[in-house]
Scaffold this active site. Structure first.
Site, PDB file in Angstrom:
ATOM      1  N   ARG A 104     -15.349  12.164   7.169  1.00 25.33           N
ATOM      2  CA  ARG A 104     -13.845  12.731   7.271  1.00 25.33           C
ATOM      3  C   ARG A 104     -13.686  13.857   6.405  1.00 25.33           C
ATOM      4  O   ARG A 104     -12.976  14.927   6.420  1.00 25.33           O
ATOM      5  CB  ARG A 104     -12.704  11.814   7.301  1.00 25.33           C
ATOM      6  CG  ARG A 104     -12.973  11.187   8.651  1.00 25.33           C
ATOM      7  CD  ARG A 104     -11.970   9.885   8.610  1.00 25.33           C
ATOM      8  NE  ARG A 104     -10.731  10.218   8.466  1.00 25.33           N
ATOM      9  CZ  ARG A 104      -9.738   9.324   7.841  1.00 25.33           C
ATOM     10  NH1 ARG A 104      -9.844   8.356   7.214  1.00 25.33           N
ATOM     11  NH2 ARG A 104      -8.572   9.913   7.702  1.00 25.33           N
TER      12      ARG A 104
ATOM     13  N   HIS B  43       0.775  -1.117  -0.258  1.00 27.68           N
ATOM     14  CA  HIS B  43       0.194   0.089   0.087  1.00 27.68           C
ATOM     15  C   HIS B  43       1.012   1.191  -0.050  1.00 27.68           C
ATOM     16  O   HIS B  43       2.092   1.474   0.871  1.00 27.68           O
ATOM     17  CB  HIS B  43      -1.014   0.007   1.275  1.00 27.68           C
ATOM     18  CG  HIS B  43      -1.845   1.121   1.220  1.00 27.68           C
ATOM     19  ND1 HIS B  43      -2.958   1.180   0.358  1.00 27.68           N
ATOM     20  CD2 HIS B  43      -1.545   2.522   1.860  1.00 27.68           C
ATOM     21  CE1 HIS B  43      -3.431   2.507   0.618  1.00 27.68           C
ATOM     22  NE2 HIS B  43      -2.715   3.358   1.428  1.00 27.68           N
TER      23      HIS B  43
HETATM   24  N1  URA Z   1      -6.341   6.377   2.341  1.00 28.84           N
HETATM   25  C1  URA Z   1      -7.309   5.885   2.898  1.00 28.84           C
HETATM   26  O1  URA Z   1      -7.834   4.913   2.364  1.00 28.84           O
HETATM   27  N2  URA Z   1      -7.749   6.283   4.023  1.00 28.84           N
HETATM   28  C2  URA Z   1      -7.298   7.360   4.527  1.00 28.84           C
HETATM   29  O2  URA Z   1      -7.592   7.836   5.787  1.00 28.84           O
HETATM   30  C3  URA Z   1      -6.240   8.123   3.922  1.00 28.84           C
HETATM   31  C4  URA Z   1      -5.960   7.716   2.615  1.00 28.84           C
END
Ligand code: URA
Length: 410
Positions: free
Chosen positions: A168, A82
């Site tokens: 968020r 990731h």
């Molecule tokens: N990528 C995500 O999947 N979540 C986050 O909070 C930030 C980047």
């Protein structure tokens, strides 16, 4: 559960218990905890933070809000990487098929670009026919056949994260380490991985501007992953200049194809091998040879075909998605390039239409920059700084202006 008391507890800097966090996330997922209370809680977490136990509980609760991949008992090592995202970062397109040349399975769940950072799903969709909506059953069948699947988050995977991320995004609570850790790791852990490598970026084009913050995020993600039995390694990488020479969806696919055919730019090849080596069975030298001898390329063609893409179009990919205006930007002076600011190039590419302002916006695959010069390069007057691909002459004018402004000469 009395939700206002739990919000107040976090607001005052208290520690939420595992059961409290689980109840909150379960109620939020079921729609019993309204967005205004979850937003207030997210803001309290943003200001007060969470300790390692709370972060692990939040990650687990989000993971358990949905389905988790289950693999056959005799499965090969399940691996993934990731990246926290960057400008021109097309590593996944190269790394996933490269790893699948090894004796591992790669069930890669990726996201779309948001803001100035690109997303792997958008790049995959720049390949005509490529389907990123894959069920768990089809993912398993594909892994058994070719060892790699590249897909989006389904409705069943971490629904709590889907809802919370959307909140968020509009409540100023994205850049919170525990919330980022839980969001990223819940989705990765839903893949039931054995090994995960995390590419944590820092610099102008990254989420985390300083290396210290990137290290804090990397350590927090590693601790959570390891507490759930995954071998996690983290690499910190600078995102001060774009990766490779291209930024923009189809342009990045072109560069990924070049890399899979053994003609990749040095920085892209190096970071791909650095990351792959952390989770592969094979040595770095072996992985490098699979990029050079066509093995990784053949695997990529298999992947595209397995997911509905027209592999024949890959041979003439450079002709697909032509932008109406293609303009060379030439240097008006001689000198060494000291800086190509990643954030500025990302903004310019976003303005050209390669990215989106809101999650539901469409992206234009054709636009962006190619042949971007690299820091440290000595340039003469008239040398190419980049090629801009735009929808109109006026877009190209603005992109050229922004691109020139992103440069610093020594
Ligand atoms: N990528 C995500 O999947 N979540 C986050 O909070 C930030 C980047």
């Amino acid at each position: 559960m009395h939700v206002p008391s739990l919000i107040e507890k976090k607001r005052e800097g208290g520690e939420l218990a595992d059961g409290e966090i689980r109840s909150l996330i379960a109620a939020f997922t079921d729609g019993d905890l309204p967005d205004y209370q979850m937003s207030a809680l997210a803001m309290a977490i943003f200001f007060r933070g969470m300790n390692a136990d709370e972060t692990a509980s939040l990650t687990r609760a989000m993971l358990e809000s949905g389905e988790v991949f289950s693999w056959p008992d005799d499965h090969p090592p399940i691996v993934d990487k990731h990246s926290t995202g960057g400008i021109g970062d097309k590593v996944s397109l190269v790394l996933a098929p490269l790893l699948a040349c090894d004796e591992v399975w790669v069930p890669m769940i990726s996201g779309r670009g948001l803001g100035i950072t690109g997303g792997t799903l958008d790049k995959l969709e720049a390949i005509p026919g490529f389907n990123v909506n894959v069920s768990q059953a089809d993912a398993l069948a594909q892994l058994e056949k070719i060892g790699v699947v590249m897909m989006g988050q389904t409705a069943d995977i971490c629904p709590a994260d889907k809802k919370l991320y959307a909140l968020r995004d509009v409540t100023g609570t994205v850049p919170s380490i525990p919330l980022i850790v839980a969001s990223i790791m819940s989705k990765k852990l839903a893949e039931s991985l054995d090994r995960l490598v995390l590419d944590v970026k820092h610099g102008s084009g990254a989420f985390m501007k300083s290396e210290d913050d990137a290290r804090l995020l990397a350590d927090a993600m590693r601790v959570v992953g390891e507490s759930m039995g995954v071998r996690v390694t983290t690499l910190l990488n600078s995102m001060d200049e774009p990766l490779g020479h291209s930024v923009g969806n189809a342009l990045e696919v072109r560069e990924a194809i070049d890399t899979l055919q053994g003609r990749g730019p040095g920085d892209l090849v190096a970071i791909t091998l650095d990351l792959a080596t952390e989770v592969a069975e094979a040595s770095r030298e072996q992985l490098a040879s699979w990029l050079d001898d066509g093995t990784a390329w053949e695997k990529f063609v298999d992947l595209v075909e397995a997911q509905g893409g027209g592999a024949t179009c890959l041979d003439r990919y450079a002709e697909i998605h032509p932008a109406p205006v293609v303009r060379r930007i030439e240097s008006d002076r001689a000198g060494t390039l000291a800086r190509v600011d990643a954030a500025s190039v990302g903004h310019a590419s976003l303005e050209l239409g390669a990215g989106r302002a809101r999650a539901e916006d469409a992206v234009d695959f054709s636009v962006g920059f190619s042949e971007i010069a690299k820091c440290g390069q000595a340039l003469s007057r008239g040398d190419t700084l980049a090629v801009v691909h735009a929808r109109s002459g006026s877009d190209a004018d603005e992109a050229e202006r922004r691109f020139r402004a992103s440069l610093t000469f020594e």
